[in-house]
Scaffold this motif. Sequence first.
Motif, PDB file in Angstrom:
ATOM      1  N   PHE A   1       8.141   8.228   3.258  1.00 44.13           N
ATOM      2  CA  PHE A   1       9.554   8.346   3.863  1.00 44.13           C
ATOM      3  C   PHE A   1      11.144   8.666   3.649  1.00 44.13           C
ATOM      4  O   PHE A   1      11.420   9.277   4.353  1.00 44.13           O
ATOM      5  CB  PHE A   1       9.300   6.765   4.776  1.00 44.13           C
ATOM      6  N   LEU A   2      11.353   7.981   2.597  1.00 50.95           N
ATOM      7  CA  LEU A   2      12.641   7.946   1.561  1.00 50.95           C
ATOM      8  C   LEU A   2      12.761   9.156   1.232  1.00 50.95           C
ATOM      9  O   LEU A   2      14.164   9.950   1.806  1.00 50.95           O
ATOM     10  CB  LEU A   2      12.881   6.775   0.894  1.00 50.95           C
ATOM     11  N   GLN A   3      11.559   9.233   0.837  1.00 49.01           N
ATOM     12  CA  GLN A   3      11.822  10.989   0.007  1.00 49.01           C
ATOM     13  C   GLN A   3      12.441  12.036   1.548  1.00 49.01           C
ATOM     14  O   GLN A   3      13.194  13.014   0.842  1.00 49.01           O
ATOM     15  CB  GLN A   3      10.626  11.077  -0.827  1.00 49.01           C
ATOM     16  N   LEU A   4      11.031  11.838   1.886  1.00 45.33           N
ATOM     17  CA  LEU A   4      11.511  12.729   3.230  1.00 45.33           C
ATOM     18  C   LEU A   4      13.350  13.182   3.330  1.00 45.33           C
ATOM     19  O   LEU A   4      13.344  14.357   3.538  1.00 45.33           O
ATOM     20  CB  LEU A   4      10.540  12.503   4.190  1.00 45.33           C
ATOM     21  N   VAL A   5      13.333  11.729   4.196  1.00 45.49           N
ATOM     22  CA  VAL A   5      15.036  11.881   4.234  1.00 45.49           C
ATOM     23  C   VAL A   5      15.645  12.209   3.250  1.00 45.49           C
ATOM     24  O   VAL A   5      16.929  12.548   3.568  1.00 45.49           O
ATOM     25  CB  VAL A   5      15.073  10.495   4.995  1.00 45.49           C
ATOM     26  N   GLY A   6      15.384  11.808   2.748  1.00 48.72           N
ATOM     27  CA  GLY A   6      16.302  12.181   1.074  1.00 48.72           C
ATOM     28  C   GLY A   6      16.045  14.052   0.744  1.00 48.72           C
ATOM     29  O   GLY A   6      18.102  14.173   0.533  1.00 48.72           O
ATOM     30  N   MET A   7      15.467  14.513   0.972  1.00 53.18           N
ATOM     31  CA  MET A   7      14.853  16.122   0.904  1.00 53.18           C
ATOM     32  C   MET A   7      15.512  16.104   1.608  1.00 53.18           C
ATOM     33  O   MET A   7      16.438  17.783   1.901  1.00 53.18           O
ATOM     34  CB  MET A   7      13.583  16.077   1.092  1.00 53.18           C
TER      35      MET A   7
ATOM     36  N   LEU B   1      10.267  16.062  -4.612  1.00 54.01           N
ATOM     37  CA  LEU B   1       9.097  16.414  -4.461  1.00 54.01           C
ATOM     38  C   LEU B   1       8.097  16.176  -5.333  1.00 54.01           C
ATOM     39  O   LEU B   1       6.825  16.244  -4.810  1.00 54.01           O
ATOM     40  CB  LEU B   1       9.483  18.334  -4.176  1.00 54.01           C
ATOM     41  N   CYS B   2       8.070  16.058  -6.422  1.00 54.23           N
ATOM     42  CA  CYS B   2       7.123  15.950  -7.317  1.00 54.23           C
ATOM     43  C   CYS B   2       6.590  14.649  -7.310  1.00 54.23           C
ATOM     44  O   CYS B   2       5.141  14.618  -7.087  1.00 54.23           O
ATOM     45  CB  CYS B   2       7.894  16.026  -9.095  1.00 54.23           C
ATOM     46  N   ILE B   3       8.188  13.421  -7.148  1.00 51.67           N
ATOM     47  CA  ILE B   3       7.233  12.649  -6.696  1.00 51.67           C
ATOM     48  C   ILE B   3       6.485  12.222  -5.727  1.00 51.67           C
ATOM     49  O   ILE B   3       5.550  11.617  -5.866  1.00 51.67           O
ATOM     50  CB  ILE B   3       8.284  12.138  -6.820  1.00 51.67           C
ATOM     51  N   PHE B   4       6.614  13.406  -4.841  1.00 52.59           N
ATOM     52  CA  PHE B   4       6.374  12.847  -2.994  1.00 52.59           C
ATOM     53  C   PHE B   4       4.819  13.320  -3.541  1.00 52.59           C
ATOM     54  O   PHE B   4       3.839  13.118  -2.913  1.00 52.59           O
ATOM     55  CB  PHE B   4       6.554  13.308  -2.774  1.00 52.59           C
ATOM     56  N   LEU B   5       4.373  15.047  -4.440  1.00 51.94           N
ATOM     57  CA  LEU B   5       3.521  15.148  -4.542  1.00 51.94           C
ATOM     58  C   LEU B   5       2.253  14.597  -5.379  1.00 51.94           C
ATOM     59  O   LEU B   5       1.217  13.948  -4.922  1.00 51.94           O
ATOM     60  CB  LEU B   5       3.175  16.326  -4.727  1.00 51.94           C
ATOM     61  N   LEU B   6       2.893  13.983  -6.108  1.00 42.31           N
ATOM     62  CA  LEU B   6       2.418  12.782  -7.114  1.00 42.31           C
ATOM     63  C   LEU B   6       1.744  11.304  -5.913  1.00 42.31           C
ATOM     64  O   LEU B   6       1.044  10.731  -6.539  1.00 42.31           O
ATOM     65  CB  LEU B   6       3.513  12.109  -8.439  1.00 42.31           C
ATOM     66  N   GLU B   7       2.668  11.092  -5.326  1.00 39.99           N
ATOM     67  CA  GLU B   7       2.364  10.086  -4.596  1.00 39.99           C
ATOM     68  C   GLU B   7       1.071  10.084  -3.675  1.00 39.99           C
ATOM     69  O   GLU B   7       0.024   9.315  -3.473  1.00 39.99           O
ATOM     70  CB  GLU B   7       3.632   9.855  -3.756  1.00 39.99           C
ATOM     71  N   ILE B   8       1.071  11.226  -3.137  1.00 38.39           N
ATOM     72  CA  ILE B   8      -0.670  11.614  -2.669  1.00 38.39           C
ATOM     73  C   ILE B   8      -1.537  11.733  -3.373  1.00 38.39           C
ATOM     74  O   ILE B   8      -2.789  11.481  -3.193  1.00 38.39           O
ATOM     75  CB  ILE B   8      -0.189  13.373  -1.640  1.00 38.39           C
ATOM     76  N   ILE B   9      -0.980  12.201  -4.720  1.00 41.29           N
ATOM     77  CA  ILE B   9      -2.315  12.142  -5.928  1.00 41.29           C
ATOM     78  C   ILE B   9      -3.162  10.643  -5.879  1.00 41.29           C
ATOM     79  O   ILE B   9      -4.352  10.824  -6.020  1.00 41.29           O
ATOM     80  CB  ILE B   9      -1.957  13.285  -7.333  1.00 41.29           C
ATOM     81  N   ALA B  10      -2.195  10.210  -6.220  1.00 39.62           N
ATOM     82  CA  ALA B  10      -2.538   8.426  -6.544  1.00 39.62           C
ATOM     83  C   ALA B  10      -2.932   8.270  -5.683  1.00 39.62           C
ATOM     84  O   ALA B  10      -3.886   7.239  -5.314  1.00 39.62           O
ATOM     85  CB  ALA B  10      -0.684   8.116  -6.921  1.00 39.62           C
ATOM     86  N   GLY B  11      -2.812   8.402  -4.323  1.00 41.50           N
ATOM     87  CA  GLY B  11      -2.941   7.863  -2.873  1.00 41.50           C
ATOM     88  C   GLY B  11      -5.017   7.723  -3.484  1.00 41.50           C
ATOM     89  O   GLY B  11      -5.572   6.945  -2.658  1.00 41.50           O
ATOM     90  N   VAL B  12      -4.810   8.798  -3.239  1.00 38.81           N
ATOM     91  CA  VAL B  12      -6.746   9.824  -2.730  1.00 38.81           C
ATOM     92  C   VAL B  12      -7.103   8.931  -3.918  1.00 38.81           C
ATOM     93  O   VAL B  12      -7.560   8.772  -3.819  1.00 38.81           O
ATOM     94  CB  VAL B  12      -6.289  10.623  -3.100  1.00 38.81           C
ATOM     95  N   LEU B  13      -6.840   9.079  -5.066  1.00 37.97           N
ATOM     96  CA  LEU B  13      -7.278   8.421  -6.238  1.00 37.97           C
ATOM     97  C   LEU B  13      -7.248   7.584  -6.759  1.00 37.97           C
ATOM     98  O   LEU B  13      -8.714   6.554  -6.434  1.00 37.97           O
ATOM     99  CB  LEU B  13      -6.816   8.896  -7.692  1.00 37.97           C
ATOM    100  N   ALA B  14      -6.766   6.014  -5.884  1.00 37.43           N
ATOM    101  CA  ALA B  14      -6.505   4.721  -5.831  1.00 37.43           C
ATOM    102  C   ALA B  14      -7.449   4.197  -5.210  1.00 37.43           C
ATOM    103  O   ALA B  14      -8.333   3.950  -4.907  1.00 37.43           O
ATOM    104  CB  ALA B  14      -5.497   4.567  -4.950  1.00 37.43           C
ATOM    105  N   TYR B  15      -7.932   5.161  -3.678  1.00 34.58           N
ATOM    106  CA  TYR B  15      -8.898   5.130  -2.868  1.00 34.58           C
ATOM    107  C   TYR B  15     -10.590   5.126  -3.131  1.00 34.58           C
ATOM    108  O   TYR B  15     -11.143   4.527  -3.428  1.00 34.58           O
ATOM    109  CB  TYR B  15      -8.500   5.902  -1.758  1.00 34.58           C
ATOM    110  N   ILE B  16     -10.949   6.875  -3.632  1.00 32.94           N
ATOM    111  CA  ILE B  16     -11.530   6.869  -4.987  1.00 32.94           C
ATOM    112  C   ILE B  16     -12.137   6.154  -5.769  1.00 32.94           C
ATOM    113  O   ILE B  16     -13.090   5.535  -5.862  1.00 32.94           O
ATOM    114  CB  ILE B  16     -11.893   8.078  -5.010  1.00 32.94           C
ATOM    115  N   THR B  17     -10.941   5.441  -6.576  1.00 32.74           N
ATOM    116  CA  THR B  17     -11.502   4.362  -7.140  1.00 32.74           C
ATOM    117  C   THR B  17     -11.624   2.941  -7.448  1.00 32.74           C
ATOM    118  O   THR B  17     -12.654   2.527  -7.668  1.00 32.74           O
ATOM    119  CB  THR B  17     -10.336   3.673  -8.404  1.00 32.74           C
ATOM    120  N   TYR B  18     -11.675   2.556  -5.600  1.00 32.14           N
ATOM    121  CA  TYR B  18     -11.292   1.937  -5.307  1.00 32.14           C
ATOM    122  C   TYR B  18     -13.524   1.120  -5.074  1.00 32.14           C
ATOM    123  O   TYR B  18     -13.539   0.261  -5.275  1.00 32.14           O
ATOM    124  CB  TYR B  18     -10.670   0.842  -4.024  1.00 32.14           C
TER     125      TYR B  18
END
Length: 250
Positions: free
Chosen positions: A229-235, A98-115
Motif C-alpha cells: 500500500f505504501l509503495q502504491l502511494v509512493g509510486m 515497482l520491482c519490490i511490489f512485484l516480488l511481494e506478489i510472487i512471494a505471497g503466492v509462493l508462501a501460500y503454496i509452500t504452506y
Amino acid sequence: MEAQREKRHSCGTICLKYLLLLFNIIFWLAGGAVLAVGVWTLVEKSDYISLLNSSFYSASAYILIAAGVIVIVTGIIGCCATLKEMKSLLIVYLCLLLCIFLLEIIAGVLAYITYQELDDQLTQNLKVTMQQKYQQPGEESVTQAVDKLQQEFKCCGSHNSSDWIDSVWIQGNERLVPDSCCKTPSDLCGRRDHPSNIYKVEGGCIMKLEEFILSQLYILGAVGIGIAFLQLVGMMFTCCLYQNLKEDPY
C-alpha cells in the motif's frame, strides 16, 4: 498570468516534495521494522528449523531480512532523489518500488503454496522425527528443538503424549515421556504421564507448530500488504513529482 501559473507550479512541486519525503521516512521505518522481524524470527525461533524437512521457515526469515534492507536502501534513494530533484534518480526509485511490489506478489503466492506442502510434511514427518531422532547421537539440534517446542507451546508428542511409546529413546528409559512434557520440568518427572503432571493438548505439538507457522505467514502477509500500500502511494507521488519537475540537466 505566466507568473501566477509558475507560482502555482512551484507550490505544487514543493507540496509533492514534502509528501514524498514524508512517505520515504515512513517507508524507511517500515523497512527497519521488517528487518527487525526477520532477525527476531531467525534468532529466537531458529531451533524449529531442524524439525522441518522444508527450508521454508529459514527462507521466510531471510526474505524478511533482505526485504527490510532493500526497503531501507530504496527509501534512502527516494530521499536523495526528492531533495536533489533529479528526474533520473526518481526513475531509478520508481523502478525499485515497482520491482519490490512485484516480488511481494510472487512471494505471497509462493508462501501460500509452500504452506500447503509444509502442512502435509508436518503431519507425515514430525512424529517420525521425534520418535527416531530424539536424544540420539548426532541429533542434539532435534533434541533441543523438541524440548523447546514442548515447553514453549505446552504440548507433548506430535499428536498426543502416547506417541512417545514407540520412541527409540523412551523404550530404553524409565520415563514414559521426556521431562520437557512436564508442566513443572525436573529430572525424571517424565515417569508419570498423568494429565496433572504433563501437557495433554488435543492435536499435540503438530497443531501448535502449524498455528505458529501460520501466524508467521500472517505477519508476512500483513507486512507485505502494508508495504505494498505504501509503495502504491509512493509510486503515485513519484510520478506526480516527476511530471512537475523541470528537466534535470544531469
